[in-house]
Design a protein around this motif. Structure first.
Motif, PDB file in Angstrom:
ATOM      1  N   PRO A  52      -5.538   1.075  -8.250  1.00  0.00           N
ATOM      2  CA  PRO A  52      -5.028   2.460  -8.268  1.00  0.00           C
ATOM      3  C   PRO A  52      -6.280   3.437  -7.980  1.00  0.00           C
ATOM      4  CG  PRO A  52      -5.126   1.948 -10.546  1.00  0.00           C
ATOM      5  CD  PRO A  52      -5.552   0.756  -9.817  1.00  0.00           C
ATOM      6  N   ASN A  53      -6.378   3.962  -6.844  1.00  0.00           N
ATOM      7  CA  ASN A  53      -7.652   5.140  -6.703  1.00  0.00           C
ATOM      8  C   ASN A  53      -7.028   6.621  -6.715  1.00  0.00           C
ATOM      9  OD1 ASN A  53      -9.502   6.359  -5.434  1.00  0.00           O
ATOM     10  ND2 ASN A  53      -9.868   5.122  -3.822  1.00  0.00           N
ATOM     11  N   ALA A  54      -7.011   7.054  -7.810  1.00  0.00           N
ATOM     12  CA  ALA A  54      -6.227   8.231  -8.193  1.00  0.00           C
ATOM     13  C   ALA A  54      -7.069   9.390  -7.473  1.00  0.00           C
ATOM     14  CB  ALA A  54      -6.115   8.721  -9.555  1.00  0.00           C
ATOM     15  N   ALA A  55      -8.378   9.249  -7.180  1.00  0.00           N
ATOM     16  CA  ALA A  55      -9.460  10.098  -6.884  1.00  0.00           C
ATOM     17  C   ALA A  55      -8.934  10.451  -5.192  1.00  0.00           C
ATOM     18  CB  ALA A  55     -10.818   9.572  -6.711  1.00  0.00           C
ATOM     19  N   ASP A  56      -8.685   9.373  -4.513  1.00  0.00           N
ATOM     20  CA  ASP A  56      -8.157   9.412  -3.082  1.00  0.00           C
ATOM     21  C   ASP A  56      -6.703   9.285  -3.044  1.00  0.00           C
ATOM     22  OD1 ASP A  56     -10.895   9.544  -2.359  1.00  0.00           O
ATOM     23  OD2 ASP A  56     -11.036   7.428  -1.959  1.00  0.00           O
ATOM     24  N   GLY A  57      -6.026   9.394  -4.075  1.00  0.00           N
ATOM     25  CA  GLY A  57      -4.559   9.521  -3.828  1.00  0.00           C
ATOM     26  C   GLY A  57      -3.986   8.143  -3.417  1.00  0.00           C
ATOM     27  N   CYS A 110       1.032  -1.352  -0.062  1.00  0.00           N
ATOM     28  CA  CYS A 110      -0.030   0.100  -0.072  1.00  0.00           C
ATOM     29  C   CYS A 110       0.929   1.125   0.211  1.00  0.00           C
ATOM     30  CB  CYS A 110      -0.817   0.107   1.390  1.00  0.00           C
ATOM     31  SG  CYS A 110      -1.766  -1.599   1.609  1.00  0.00           S
ATOM     32  N   VAL A 111       0.279   2.199  -0.893  1.00  0.00           N
ATOM     33  CA  VAL A 111       0.995   3.410  -0.690  1.00  0.00           C
ATOM     34  C   VAL A 111      -0.001   4.590  -0.846  1.00  0.00           C
ATOM     35  CG1 VAL A 111       2.764   5.210  -1.676  1.00  0.00           C
ATOM     36  CG2 VAL A 111       3.218   2.807  -2.118  1.00  0.00           C
ATOM     37  N   ASP A 112      -0.174   5.432   0.202  1.00  0.00           N
ATOM     38  CA  ASP A 112      -1.247   6.278   0.140  1.00  0.00           C
ATOM     39  C   ASP A 112      -0.664   7.667  -0.207  1.00  0.00           C
ATOM     40  OD1 ASP A 112      -2.768   4.221   0.945  1.00  0.00           O
ATOM     41  OD2 ASP A 112      -2.866   4.691   3.000  1.00  0.00           O
ATOM     42  N   ASN A 113      -1.636   8.640  -0.406  1.00  0.00           N
ATOM     43  CA  ASN A 113      -1.295  10.097  -0.654  1.00  0.00           C
ATOM     44  C   ASN A 113      -0.525  10.328  -1.946  1.00  0.00           C
ATOM     45  OD1 ASN A 113      -2.825  10.861   1.951  1.00  0.00           O
ATOM     46  ND2 ASN A 113      -1.131  10.317   3.087  1.00  0.00           N
ATOM     47  N   LEU A 114      -0.488   9.578  -2.880  1.00  0.00           N
ATOM     48  CA  LEU A 114       0.265   9.685  -4.093  1.00  0.00           C
ATOM     49  C   LEU A 114      -0.621  10.543  -4.811  1.00  0.00           C
ATOM     50  CD1 LEU A 114       1.568   6.113  -4.997  1.00  0.00           C
ATOM     51  CD2 LEU A 114       2.609   8.297  -3.714  1.00  0.00           C
ATOM     52  N   SER A 115       0.098  11.423  -5.788  1.00  0.00           N
ATOM     53  CA  SER A 115      -1.013  12.120  -6.840  1.00  0.00           C
ATOM     54  C   SER A 115      -1.204  11.199  -7.910  1.00  0.00           C
ATOM     55  CB  SER A 115      -0.004  13.496  -7.384  1.00  0.00           C
ATOM     56  OG  SER A 115       1.155  12.841  -8.241  1.00  0.00           O
ATOM     57  N   ASP A 116      -2.135  11.684  -8.971  1.00  0.00           N
ATOM     58  CA  ASP A 116      -2.377  10.997  -9.989  1.00  0.00           C
ATOM     59  C   ASP A 116      -1.205  10.403 -10.807  1.00  0.00           C
ATOM     60  OD1 ASP A 116      -4.127   9.512 -11.896  1.00  0.00           O
ATOM     61  OD2 ASP A 116      -4.460  11.337 -12.904  1.00  0.00           O
TER      62      ASP A 116
END
Length: 116
Positions: free
Chosen positions: A56-61, A20-26
Protein backbone atom coordinates in the motif's frame (compact mmCIF):
# COMPACT_ATOMS: atom_id res chain seq x y z
CA UNK A 1 8.18 -18.69 -30.73
CA UNK A 2 7.91 -15.14 -31.88
CA UNK A 3 8.82 -12.16 -29.76
CA UNK A 4 5.19 -10.91 -29.94
CA UNK A 5 4.00 -14.28 -28.58
CA UNK A 6 6.44 -14.05 -25.65
CA UNK A 7 5.31 -10.47 -24.90
CA UNK A 8 1.66 -11.63 -24.89
CA UNK A 9 2.51 -14.50 -22.51
CA UNK A 10 4.34 -12.09 -20.20
CA UNK A 11 1.39 -9.67 -20.28
CA UNK A 12 -0.96 -12.53 -19.36
CA UNK A 13 1.38 -13.55 -16.54
CA UNK A 14 1.50 -10.00 -15.19
CA UNK A 15 -2.27 -9.58 -15.32
CA UNK A 16 -2.89 -12.91 -13.60
CA UNK A 17 -0.48 -12.23 -10.73
CA UNK A 18 -0.77 -8.48 -10.11
CA UNK A 19 -3.82 -6.63 -8.79
CA UNK A 20 -3.67 -2.84 -8.88
CA UNK A 21 -5.96 -0.06 -7.72
CA UNK A 22 -4.76 3.51 -8.17
CA UNK A 23 -5.95 6.87 -6.89
CA UNK A 24 -7.26 5.62 -3.55
CA UNK A 25 -7.26 7.75 -0.43
CA UNK A 26 -5.38 6.56 2.63
CA UNK A 27 -8.72 5.48 4.18
CA UNK A 28 -9.66 3.59 1.00
CA UNK A 29 -6.32 1.77 1.01
CA UNK A 30 -6.88 0.75 4.64
CA UNK A 31 -10.43 -0.37 3.78
CA UNK A 32 -9.11 -2.41 0.84
CA UNK A 33 -6.55 -4.09 3.08
CA UNK A 34 -9.23 -4.90 5.66
CA UNK A 35 -11.50 -6.34 2.96
CA UNK A 36 -8.68 -8.56 1.64
CA UNK A 37 -8.02 -9.96 5.10
CA UNK A 38 -5.92 -8.82 8.01
CA UNK A 39 -2.48 -8.14 6.52
CA UNK A 40 0.60 -8.89 8.56
CA UNK A 41 4.23 -7.96 8.26
CA UNK A 42 6.67 -10.71 7.40
CA UNK A 43 8.40 -11.79 10.59
CA UNK A 44 10.62 -14.63 9.48
CA UNK A 45 7.90 -17.21 8.98
CA UNK A 46 8.62 -19.80 6.31
CA UNK A 47 6.39 -19.11 3.32
CA UNK A 48 5.84 -21.94 0.85
CA UNK A 49 3.87 -21.65 -2.37
CA UNK A 50 2.04 -18.60 -3.65
CA UNK A 51 0.72 -15.90 -1.32
CA UNK A 52 -0.68 -12.42 -1.82
CA UNK A 53 1.82 -9.72 -0.92
CA UNK A 54 0.41 -6.20 -0.63
CA UNK A 55 2.20 -2.90 -1.10
CA UNK A 56 0.00 0.00 0.00
CA UNK A 57 1.47 3.33 -1.09
CA UNK A 58 -0.81 5.78 0.70
CA UNK A 59 1.46 8.72 -0.16
CA UNK A 60 0.70 8.25 -3.87
CA UNK A 61 -2.83 6.85 -3.42
CA UNK A 62 -1.88 3.42 -4.76
CA UNK A 63 -2.69 -0.09 -3.63
CA UNK A 64 -1.04 -3.03 -5.33
CA UNK A 65 -0.82 -6.68 -4.48
CA UNK A 66 1.01 -9.51 -6.18
CA UNK A 67 0.39 -13.24 -6.08
CA UNK A 68 3.97 -14.43 -5.70
CA UNK A 69 6.21 -17.06 -4.19
CA UNK A 70 9.58 -16.69 -2.53
CA UNK A 71 12.66 -18.03 -4.33
CA UNK A 72 15.78 -19.43 -2.65
CA UNK A 73 17.30 -15.92 -2.50
CA UNK A 74 14.29 -14.46 -0.66
CA UNK A 75 13.02 -12.54 -3.70
CA UNK A 76 9.36 -12.55 -4.71
CA UNK A 77 8.82 -14.26 -8.06
CA UNK A 78 5.91 -15.21 -10.31
CA UNK A 79 5.76 -17.86 -13.00
CA UNK A 80 8.17 -20.67 -13.63
CA UNK A 81 10.82 -21.75 -16.11
CA UNK A 82 11.35 -19.25 -18.91
CA UNK A 83 8.28 -17.31 -17.75
CA UNK A 84 9.73 -16.53 -14.31
CA UNK A 85 9.64 -12.84 -13.38
CA UNK A 86 10.84 -11.00 -10.30
CA UNK A 87 8.46 -8.74 -8.38
CA UNK A 88 9.82 -5.21 -8.02
CA UNK A 89 8.77 -1.78 -6.83
CA UNK A 90 9.14 0.84 -9.55
CA UNK A 91 7.81 4.38 -9.27
CA UNK A 92 6.00 3.47 -6.04
CA UNK A 93 4.15 0.54 -7.61
CA UNK A 94 4.49 -3.23 -7.54
CA UNK A 95 5.43 -4.55 -10.95
CA UNK A 96 7.37 -7.45 -12.44
CA UNK A 97 10.68 -7.55 -14.25
CA UNK A 98 13.02 -10.05 -15.83
CA UNK A 99 16.08 -8.09 -14.69
CA UNK A 100 17.84 -8.46 -11.35
CA UNK A 101 18.26 -5.04 -9.79
CA UNK A 102 17.96 -2.91 -6.68
CA UNK A 103 14.19 -2.52 -7.13
CA UNK A 104 13.52 -6.28 -6.82
CA UNK A 105 11.45 -6.95 -3.71
CA UNK A 106 12.70 -9.23 -0.96
CA UNK A 107 10.30 -11.04 1.32
CA UNK A 108 12.02 -9.18 4.17
CA UNK A 109 11.05 -5.74 2.76
CA UNK A 110 9.25 -3.90 5.59
CA UNK A 111 6.99 -2.12 3.09
CA UNK A 112 5.26 -5.39 2.14
CA UNK A 113 2.35 -7.00 3.89
CA UNK A 114 1.39 -10.66 3.61
CA UNK A 115 -2.31 -11.37 3.08
CA UNK A 116 -3.82 -14.65 4.26
Amino acid sequence: MTNAFLKQDLRTLINSHLFCVDNLSDAEIRERLNRDGPPVGYEGQHILGYHWFAYPNAADGLYRKALARVNMFGDLVVGSGEETCLVCIKHGRLSVTRQVGKDVVSVHDKRLLVLP
